[in-house]
Design a protein around this motif. Sequence first.
Motif, mmCIF file in Angstrom:
data_model
loop_
_atom_site.group_PDB
_atom_site.id
_atom_site.type_symbol
_atom_site.label_atom_id
_atom_site.label_comp_id
_atom_site.label_asym_id
_atom_site.label_seq_id
_atom_site.Cartn_x
_atom_site.Cartn_y
_atom_site.Cartn_z
ATOM 1 N N ALA A 1 0.816 -1.222 0.000
ATOM 2 C CA ALA A 1 0.000 0.000 0.000
ATOM 3 C C ALA A 1 0.844 1.264 0.000
ATOM 4 C CB ALA A 1 -0.944 -0.003 1.201
ATOM 5 N N ASP A 2 2.055 1.205 0.565
ATOM 6 C CA ASP A 2 2.902 2.396 0.614
ATOM 7 C C ASP A 2 3.742 2.580 -0.644
ATOM 8 O OD1 ASP A 2 4.786 0.408 0.864
ATOM 9 O OD2 ASP A 2 5.841 1.334 2.556
ATOM 10 N N GLY A 3 3.564 1.703 -1.630
ATOM 11 C CA GLY A 3 4.288 1.827 -2.881
ATOM 12 C C GLY A 3 5.512 0.947 -3.005
ATOM 13 N N LEU A 4 5.910 0.282 -1.935
ATOM 14 C CA LEU A 4 7.071 -0.607 -1.990
ATOM 15 C C LEU A 4 6.737 -1.851 -2.815
ATOM 16 C CD1 LEU A 4 9.934 -1.490 -0.991
ATOM 17 C CD2 LEU A 4 8.753 -2.610 0.923
ATOM 18 N N GLU A 5 7.608 -2.209 -3.768
ATOM 19 C CA GLU A 5 7.443 -3.421 -4.546
ATOM 20 C C GLU A 5 8.544 -4.407 -4.191
ATOM 21 O OE1 GLU A 5 6.107 -4.443 -9.033
ATOM 22 O OE2 GLU A 5 8.004 -3.356 -8.885
ATOM 23 N N ALA A 6 8.179 -5.668 -4.028
ATOM 24 C CA ALA A 6 9.154 -6.686 -3.644
ATOM 25 C C ALA A 6 8.807 -8.001 -4.316
ATOM 26 C CB ALA A 6 9.171 -6.862 -2.123
ATOM 27 N N THR A 7 9.802 -8.844 -4.494
ATOM 28 C CA THR A 7 9.550 -10.200 -4.978
ATOM 29 C C THR A 7 9.041 -11.036 -3.813
ATOM 30 O OG1 THR A 7 11.857 -10.793 -4.548
ATOM 31 C CG2 THR A 7 11.287 -10.071 -6.790
ATOM 32 N N ALA A 8 8.428 -12.159 -4.138
ATOM 33 C CA ALA A 8 7.865 -13.033 -3.105
ATOM 34 C C ALA A 8 7.967 -14.480 -3.558
ATOM 35 C CB ALA A 8 6.407 -12.665 -2.831
ATOM 36 N N SER A 9 7.931 -15.373 -2.585
ATOM 37 C CA SER A 9 7.994 -16.806 -2.850
ATOM 38 C C SER A 9 6.757 -17.491 -2.296
ATOM 39 C CB SER A 9 9.240 -17.421 -2.202
ATOM 40 O OG SER A 9 10.422 -16.823 -2.692
ATOM 41 N N ILE A 10 6.371 -18.596 -2.924
ATOM 42 C CA ILE A 10 5.269 -19.412 -2.407
ATOM 43 C C ILE A 10 5.825 -20.297 -1.295
ATOM 44 C CG2 ILE A 10 3.552 -21.170 -2.953
ATOM 45 C CD1 ILE A 10 3.599 -20.201 -5.842
ATOM 46 N N THR A 11 5.270 -20.169 -0.100
ATOM 47 C CA THR A 11 5.736 -20.963 1.035
ATOM 48 C C THR A 11 4.726 -22.012 1.478
ATOM 49 O OG1 THR A 11 4.903 -19.307 2.592
ATOM 50 C CG2 THR A 11 7.193 -19.089 1.881
ATOM 51 N N GLY A 12 3.536 -21.962 0.910
ATOM 52 C CA GLY A 12 2.514 -22.944 1.271
ATOM 53 C C GLY A 12 1.361 -22.890 0.294
ATOM 54 N N ALA A 13 0.621 -23.965 0.239
ATOM 55 C CA ALA A 13 -0.520 -24.014 -0.679
ATOM 56 C C ALA A 13 -1.589 -24.942 -0.121
ATOM 57 C CB ALA A 13 -0.083 -24.485 -2.064
ATOM 58 N N GLN A 14 -2.823 -24.653 -0.482
ATOM 59 C CA GLN A 14 -3.968 -25.478 -0.113
ATOM 60 C C GLN A 14 -4.835 -25.608 -1.376
ATOM 61 O OE1 GLN A 14 -7.322 -24.230 2.628
ATOM 62 N NE2 GLN A 14 -5.998 -25.244 4.112
ATOM 63 N N PRO A 15 -4.428 -26.509 -2.284
ATOM 64 C CA PRO A 15 -5.091 -26.616 -3.587
ATOM 65 C C PRO A 15 -6.596 -26.846 -3.498
ATOM 66 C CG PRO A 15 -3.057 -27.885 -3.571
ATOM 67 C CD PRO A 15 -3.310 -27.458 -2.152
ATOM 68 N N GLU A 16 -7.046 -27.590 -2.485
ATOM 69 C CA GLU A 16 -8.479 -27.885 -2.388
ATOM 70 C C GLU A 16 -9.316 -26.634 -2.144
ATOM 71 O OE1 GLU A 16 -6.718 -28.748 1.756
ATOM 72 O OE2 GLU A 16 -6.125 -28.815 -0.363
ATOM 73 N N ASN A 17 -8.680 -25.558 -1.655
ATOM 74 C CA ASN A 17 -9.377 -24.293 -1.448
ATOM 75 C C ASN A 17 -8.813 -23.168 -2.315
ATOM 76 O OD1 ASN A 17 -11.378 -24.915 0.633
ATOM 77 N ND2 ASN A 17 -9.623 -25.290 1.967
ATOM 78 N N ASP A 18 -7.955 -23.531 -3.287
ATOM 79 C CA ASP A 18 -7.353 -22.550 -4.206
ATOM 80 C C ASP A 18 -6.630 -21.441 -3.436
ATOM 81 O OD1 ASP A 18 -6.665 -21.354 -6.609
ATOM 82 O OD2 ASP A 18 -8.511 -20.189 -6.725
#
Length: 307
Positions: A163-180
């Motif tokens: 929200a403050d304008g900062l842009e950063a890369t990110a990684s997927i650390t978890g997933a719950q495919p059954e709930n997308d």
Amino acid sequence: MRKTALYSRSAPRPGPTSPSSASDAEARAVPMPDTTARARWQRAAAFLGSPRGLWIAIGVLTFLLLFTLAQALRPGARALTQEDIDAAVLSTLEKTPLPSPAARAAEVIRPSVVRVTGYRAGKKGEEDIEHGVGTGVVIVDKGVILTNLHVVQAADTIKVLFADGLEATASITGAQPENDLAVLQAHKIPDDLIPATMRSTHDLLPGDQVVAVGFPFGIGPSYSAGVISGLKRVFRSPEGKQKLTNLIQFDAAANPGNSGGPLVTMDGEVVGIVTAILNPTPARTFLGIAFAVPIENAAAAVGLHPF
């Protein structure tokens, strides 16, 4: 100073219980720690920090100062009374209307909403290609973000815009495919990142007002108000590859790009993660029916257990 994720619990409300809700034990919420007072302070602070709140505060203080000076300079001046203060506040409120409930909800959730963009690797020597845009919501002040799995799963690179304008890369650390659902960890975060407050869905009723927040078609953050249309809905993807259950149906406008964004109450508390819209035509745009995954499921995806 960074704050940890907040949770709140609403008092039970009387209302009819449908057969489907009685039979679906897995969707029942577990009571959460009561942080109502903290949430109220957050909302009050957010309001006072908004332009309207600031002008109201300035108006009241200015009146009190002028009134006090006028009384002090006048012979036989009387002391300032509570009635004088109440009249000043009432006059200011009448001249400066308070924001709508949806506007207050938007102000509370705004610092916690992020734009999520996925990129595919370009050919050698070429820039990465934008693959898709969605939304996310910060739930832990260390940069833990919830979004939809379909927003990020095909991306080679993920970037989040705070929200403050900062842009950063990110990684997927978890997933719950059954709930997308997917959990992201931002690699860089603002100095004072504010996580959203999550609230149990156990007392939600059809007709309750909600606000959907996101970046429809990349535009935003955008806010749309509506109501909960139904609970414990089932949705099957247009391709028929995935079936989602126990969903919140709502009618606040949502379009491609809203996926992964928060569905919030009028207090700005998150009750769901926007995940799908129902449109049997190839347009895939909003026709009045959208769905969100209850926040209980979303919290479980990151191992948070006040629910």
